[in-house]
Design a protein around this motif. Structure first.
Motif, PDB file in Angstrom:
ATOM      1  N   VAL A  27      14.559  -0.019  44.405  1.00 33.21           N
ATOM      2  CA  VAL A  27      14.933   0.018  45.825  1.00 33.21           C
ATOM      3  C   VAL A  27      16.256   0.760  46.010  1.00 33.21           C
ATOM      4  CG1 VAL A  27      15.605  -1.394  47.809  1.00 33.21           C
ATOM      5  CG2 VAL A  27      13.671  -2.084  46.390  1.00 33.21           C
ATOM      6  N   ALA A  28      17.216   0.456  45.135  1.00 36.04           N
ATOM      7  CA  ALA A  28      18.531   1.109  45.251  1.00 36.04           C
ATOM      8  C   ALA A  28      18.416   2.622  45.097  1.00 36.04           C
ATOM      9  CB  ALA A  28      19.486   0.533  44.207  1.00 36.04           C
ATOM     10  N   LEU A  29      17.608   3.068  44.152  1.00 35.30           N
ATOM     11  CA  LEU A  29      17.410   4.512  43.962  1.00 35.30           C
ATOM     12  C   LEU A  29      16.815   5.150  45.220  1.00 35.30           C
ATOM     13  CD1 LEU A  29      16.028   4.790  40.305  1.00 35.30           C
ATOM     14  CD2 LEU A  29      18.265   5.507  41.137  1.00 35.30           C
ATOM     15  N   ALA A  30      15.849   4.464  45.833  1.00 34.80           N
ATOM     16  CA  ALA A  30      15.213   4.996  47.046  1.00 34.80           C
ATOM     17  C   ALA A  30      16.225   5.094  48.184  1.00 34.80           C
ATOM     18  CB  ALA A  30      14.040   4.102  47.445  1.00 34.80           C
ATOM     19  N   VAL A  31      17.084   4.082  48.302  1.00 31.61           N
ATOM     20  CA  VAL A  31      18.113   4.100  49.358  1.00 31.61           C
ATOM     21  C   VAL A  31      19.121   5.218  49.100  1.00 31.61           C
ATOM     22  CG1 VAL A  31      19.995   2.792  50.430  1.00 31.61           C
ATOM     23  CG2 VAL A  31      17.849   1.635  49.836  1.00 31.61           C
ATOM     24  N   MET A  32      19.550   5.361  47.843  1.00 34.33           N
ATOM     25  CA  MET A  32      20.519   6.419  47.507  1.00 34.33           C
ATOM     26  C   MET A  32      19.973   7.806  47.839  1.00 34.33           C
ATOM     27  SD  MET A  32      22.380   5.334  43.956  1.00 34.33           S
ATOM     28  CE  MET A  32      21.343   4.079  43.237  1.00 34.33           C
ATOM     29  N   GLU A  33      18.692   7.986  47.630  1.00 32.40           N
ATOM     30  CA  GLU A  33      18.086   9.288  47.910  1.00 32.40           C
ATOM     31  C   GLU A  33      18.201   9.644  49.387  1.00 32.40           C
ATOM     32  OE1 GLU A  33      13.758  11.483  47.288  1.00 32.40           O
ATOM     33  OE2 GLU A  33      14.207   9.631  46.215  1.00 32.40           O
ATOM     34  N   GLU A  34      18.148   8.636  50.265  1.00 31.51           N
ATOM     35  CA  GLU A  34      18.200   8.895  51.703  1.00 31.51           C
ATOM     36  C   GLU A  34      19.619   9.123  52.220  1.00 31.51           C
ATOM     37  OE1 GLU A  34      15.546   9.598  53.239  1.00 31.51           O
ATOM     38  OE2 GLU A  34      14.349   9.032  51.491  1.00 31.51           O
ATOM     39  N   VAL A  35      20.623   8.835  51.398  1.00 32.94           N
ATOM     40  CA  VAL A  35      22.007   9.076  51.829  1.00 32.94           C
ATOM     41  C   VAL A  35      22.230  10.558  52.113  1.00 32.94           C
ATOM     42  CG1 VAL A  35      24.429   9.009  51.080  1.00 32.94           C
ATOM     43  CG2 VAL A  35      22.943   7.056  50.644  1.00 32.94           C
ATOM     44  N   ASN A  36      21.496  11.410  51.430  1.00 26.53           N
ATOM     45  CA  ASN A  36      21.635  12.861  51.629  1.00 26.53           C
ATOM     46  C   ASN A  36      20.547  13.435  52.538  1.00 26.53           C
ATOM     47  OD1 ASN A  36      23.935  13.209  49.935  1.00 26.53           O
ATOM     48  ND2 ASN A  36      22.610  12.983  48.151  1.00 26.53           N
ATOM     49  N   ASN A  37      19.867  12.571  53.271  1.00 28.42           N
ATOM     50  CA  ASN A  37      18.842  13.025  54.213  1.00 28.42           C
ATOM     51  C   ASN A  37      19.464  13.954  55.256  1.00 28.42           C
ATOM     52  OD1 ASN A  37      16.906  12.926  56.584  1.00 28.42           O
ATOM     53  ND2 ASN A  37      15.813  11.632  55.130  1.00 28.42           N
ATOM     54  N   LEU A  38      18.741  15.011  55.588  1.00 29.84           N
ATOM     55  CA  LEU A  38      19.275  15.992  56.536  1.00 29.84           C
ATOM     56  C   LEU A  38      19.386  15.431  57.949  1.00 29.84           C
ATOM     57  CD1 LEU A  38      17.452  19.218  55.296  1.00 29.84           C
ATOM     58  CD2 LEU A  38      19.803  18.496  54.863  1.00 29.84           C
ATOM     59  N   ARG A  39      18.637  14.397  58.252  1.00 35.17           N
ATOM     60  CA  ARG A  39      18.769  13.732  59.558  1.00 35.17           C
ATOM     61  C   ARG A  39      19.921  12.739  59.468  1.00 35.17           C
ATOM     62  NH1 ARG A  39      14.993  14.487  63.388  1.00 35.17           N
ATOM     63  NH2 ARG A  39      13.078  15.563  62.804  1.00 35.17           N
ATOM     64  N   SER A  40      20.946  12.970  60.265  1.00 33.92           N
ATOM     65  CA  SER A  40      22.171  12.172  60.139  1.00 33.92           C
ATOM     66  C   SER A  40      21.932  10.690  60.413  1.00 33.92           C
ATOM     67  CB  SER A  40      23.248  12.717  61.083  1.00 33.92           C
ATOM     68  OG  SER A  40      22.802  12.672  62.424  1.00 33.92           O
ATOM     69  N   LYS A  41      20.982  10.369  61.304  1.00 36.48           N
ATOM     70  CA  LYS A  41      20.721   8.961  61.603  1.00 36.48           C
ATOM     71  C   LYS A  41      20.135   8.238  60.387  1.00 36.48           C
ATOM     72  CE  LYS A  41      20.139   9.301  66.609  1.00 36.48           C
ATOM     73  NZ  LYS A  41      19.217   9.100  67.759  1.00 36.48           N
ATOM     74  N   VAL A  42      19.276   8.938  59.665  1.00 38.00           N
ATOM     75  CA  VAL A  42      18.697   8.342  58.455  1.00 38.00           C
ATOM     76  C   VAL A  42      19.776   8.192  57.382  1.00 38.00           C
ATOM     77  CG1 VAL A  42      16.993   8.621  56.608  1.00 38.00           C
ATOM     78  CG2 VAL A  42      16.411   9.290  58.938  1.00 38.00           C
ATOM     79  N   ALA A  43      20.586   9.232  57.205  1.00 39.09           N
ATOM     80  CA  ALA A  43      21.649   9.190  56.203  1.00 39.09           C
ATOM     81  C   ALA A  43      22.626   8.057  56.501  1.00 39.09           C
ATOM     82  CB  ALA A  43      22.383  10.525  56.162  1.00 39.09           C
ATOM     83  N   ARG A  44      22.989   7.914  57.769  1.00 44.41           N
ATOM     84  CA  ARG A  44      23.931   6.851  58.160  1.00 44.41           C
ATOM     85  C   ARG A  44      23.316   5.467  57.898  1.00 44.41           C
ATOM     86  NH1 ARG A  44      26.254   5.512  64.200  1.00 44.41           N
ATOM     87  NH2 ARG A  44      27.912   4.083  63.533  1.00 44.41           N
ATOM     88  N   SER A  45      22.031   5.331  58.220  1.00 37.96           N
ATOM     89  CA  SER A  45      21.335   4.057  57.981  1.00 37.96           C
ATOM     90  C   SER A  45      21.297   3.721  56.485  1.00 37.96           C
ATOM     91  CB  SER A  45      19.920   4.127  58.542  1.00 37.96           C
ATOM     92  OG  SER A  45      19.243   2.905  58.373  1.00 37.96           O
TER      93      SER A  45
END
Length: 490
Positions: A27-45
């Protein structure tokens, strides 16, 4: 949908931790991957979710500290103000929630040599928080290698080009140097003469000059050029050189390589190593080898600054430069082995990234560097970076590192059993828990069955029945596979 998923993870962390803990690393790996999401709302979440995981699960998240710190530190310099603020907040939560030793190592590895001044400032600020949280008594009575790391890092932060970073670096030193135990630690430690000089300057003036810097207008030249700052700017760092002409300073009484000629040599070497033309970068590496042979003291005195310029060559876009840098590093390690601990963590990360190269020359050179490190440096220092890389790398590299981790276990366990249990057992549970029937780790590639079996047998050889006792808290399929590996000959 991703934001909904991240929200679900936060709810699990708050109300159903027992469910989340069974698959926490995945789960932690999946969350870390989204930190660099190009959509800022997803990255912030995703950043909010990391903060929540640390806030709720605390030391259960220790395994993820290194990678999370690296990712969050990078985001503290983001152009988006909201992303930047959330990253700073999440990093502070991690600092207060995870094991202090893990956090200290992660902050130093991720922030000390970062090229962005905001990242370095944030790392230094959090270093103050950790030292304050741990307490000087506990820190100085703990692992000497960790205290060495903290002192050396605080010294470098105290000379940074950013005023706030300098203030936080000096604040850490100020917390340490006046403690009665620090004198005994200083006598036992092999700190450089320059570090001793800076510590003496801090003892004489405390935080007075640093506080004045923060209160002054942000004109870098006016403060850095002042005679009150001159004594503290002893180490020759690349960033300090960007400031103004040098003033008289506190220097060792013995002959020093930090003459004007030495400063110029380091400056020219770094210029060659970072040149635009690949031929010039090759010449820079050759020059580094020559200095290693003819003037190793110059390198050891400036090792962090020189390796700041040299490390990128280990992943150079030009394959010839990349391979030559790796081959040169294998020759440099035996000469500089006593001082490599200051750059070891980032070196292991960069070198192991080359293990997935399709270029056989680069791959062979990278494996030789790792084997040379194992042969010539304290294997205890390699334990944590090698263990961390197993979980954050894939492909052939994961197999190579796992096999070498088994070698480190046999070398280190009898001297430091707690370190092996702390760093290596989580790796074994991760491999056994995520391995499919054909030996492939879920989400990865390559057959890790033989390498995992070798690691299990190394641990069993050193721990005996204690390994099975530790395994009792793991799922049934993990204990079954472990028993199969330890009872069956490879």
């Amino acid at each position: 949908m991703k934001r909904k998923g991240l929200s679900s993870v936060r709810r699990l962390a708050r109300f159903h931790q027992e469910i989340l803990l069974t698959r926490l690393h995945t789960v932690a790996l999946a969350v870390m991957e989204e930190v660099n999401n190009l959509r800022s709302k997803v990255a912030r979440s995703a950043i909010l979710t990391l903060g929540e995981l640390f806030s709720q699960l605390r030391r259960s998240m220790d395994q993820e500290v290194e990678e999370v710190a690296r990712i969050l530190l990078h985001r503290t310099s983001d152009s988006n103000e909201f992303i930047r603020a959330e990253a700073v907040k999440a990093l502070s939560t991690m600092t207060q929630s995870a094991s202090p030793s893990r956090v200290l190592s992660a902050l130093i590895a991720g922030g000390l040599n970062h090229r962005n001044s905001t990242v370095r400032k944030c790392a230094a600020e959090n270093l103050v928080l950790v030292v304050d949280h741990v307490g000087v008594d506990r820190l100085l009575s703990g692992r000497r290698d960790l205290v060495d790391q903290v002192v050396q890092s605080a010294v470098k932060f105290s000379q940074d080009g950013n005023q706030e970073t300098r203030f936080y670096g000096k604040k850490v030193l100020n917390m340490l140097v006046f403690h009665e135990e620090f004198g005994r630690y200083q006598d036992r430690s092999l700190l450089s003469q320059d570090v001793h000089c800076i510590i003496s300057a801090i003892k004489q003036r405390g935080l007075q000059d640093a506080s004045l810097e923060l209160l002054s207008p942000k004109d870098g030249r006016s403060r850095v050029n002042s005679s009150s700052n001159a004594q503290e700017d002893v180490l020759t760092t690349g960033r300090a050189e960007q400031d103004s002409p040098r003033q008289p300073r506190l220097v060792p009484q013995q002959p020093s390589v930090r003459s004007a000629e030495a400063v110029e040599q380091v400056k020219q070497l770094n210029k060659m190593l970072t040149a635009k033309e690949f031929q010039e970068r090759m010449r820079g590496i050759t020059q580094l080898l020559q200095l290693c042979d003819g003037n190793p003291r110059l390198l050891t005195s400036n090792i962090v600054d020189i390796f700041d310029a040299f490390m990128p060559r280990l992943q150079d876009s030009n394959k010839k430069v990349n391979q030559f840098a790796l081959q040169s590093l294998a020759a440099i390690i035996p000469v500089l082995r006593e001082d490599l601990h200051r750059v070891l963590h980032s070196m292991v990360i960069i070198v192991t990234d080359n293990l997935n190269s399709k270029n056989m020359g680069i791959y062979t050179a990278a494996t030789r560097v790792l084997d040379t490190l194992i042969e010539h440096t304290d294997n205890l220092l390699l334990l944590q970076p090698f263990a961390s890389r197993v979980q954050f790398i894939s492909g052939r590299a994961r197999q190579d590192i796992t096999e070498r981790l088994a070698v480190l276990v046999l070398s280190v366990y009898r001297r430091k059993p707690q370190a092996v249990e702390r760093h290596v057992l989580p790796v074994l549970w991760y491999l056994l828990g995520n391995m499919t029937g054909n030996g492939v780790i879920r989400g990865g590639s390559g057959n890790l069955r033989a390498a995992t079996a070798r690691l299990a047998k190394a641990l069993h050889q050193e721990m005996g029945t204690g390994l099975q006792e530790y395994a009792q808290s793991q799922p049934a399929h993990v204990t079954k596979t472990l028993r199969h590996f330890t009872e069956k000959e490879l």
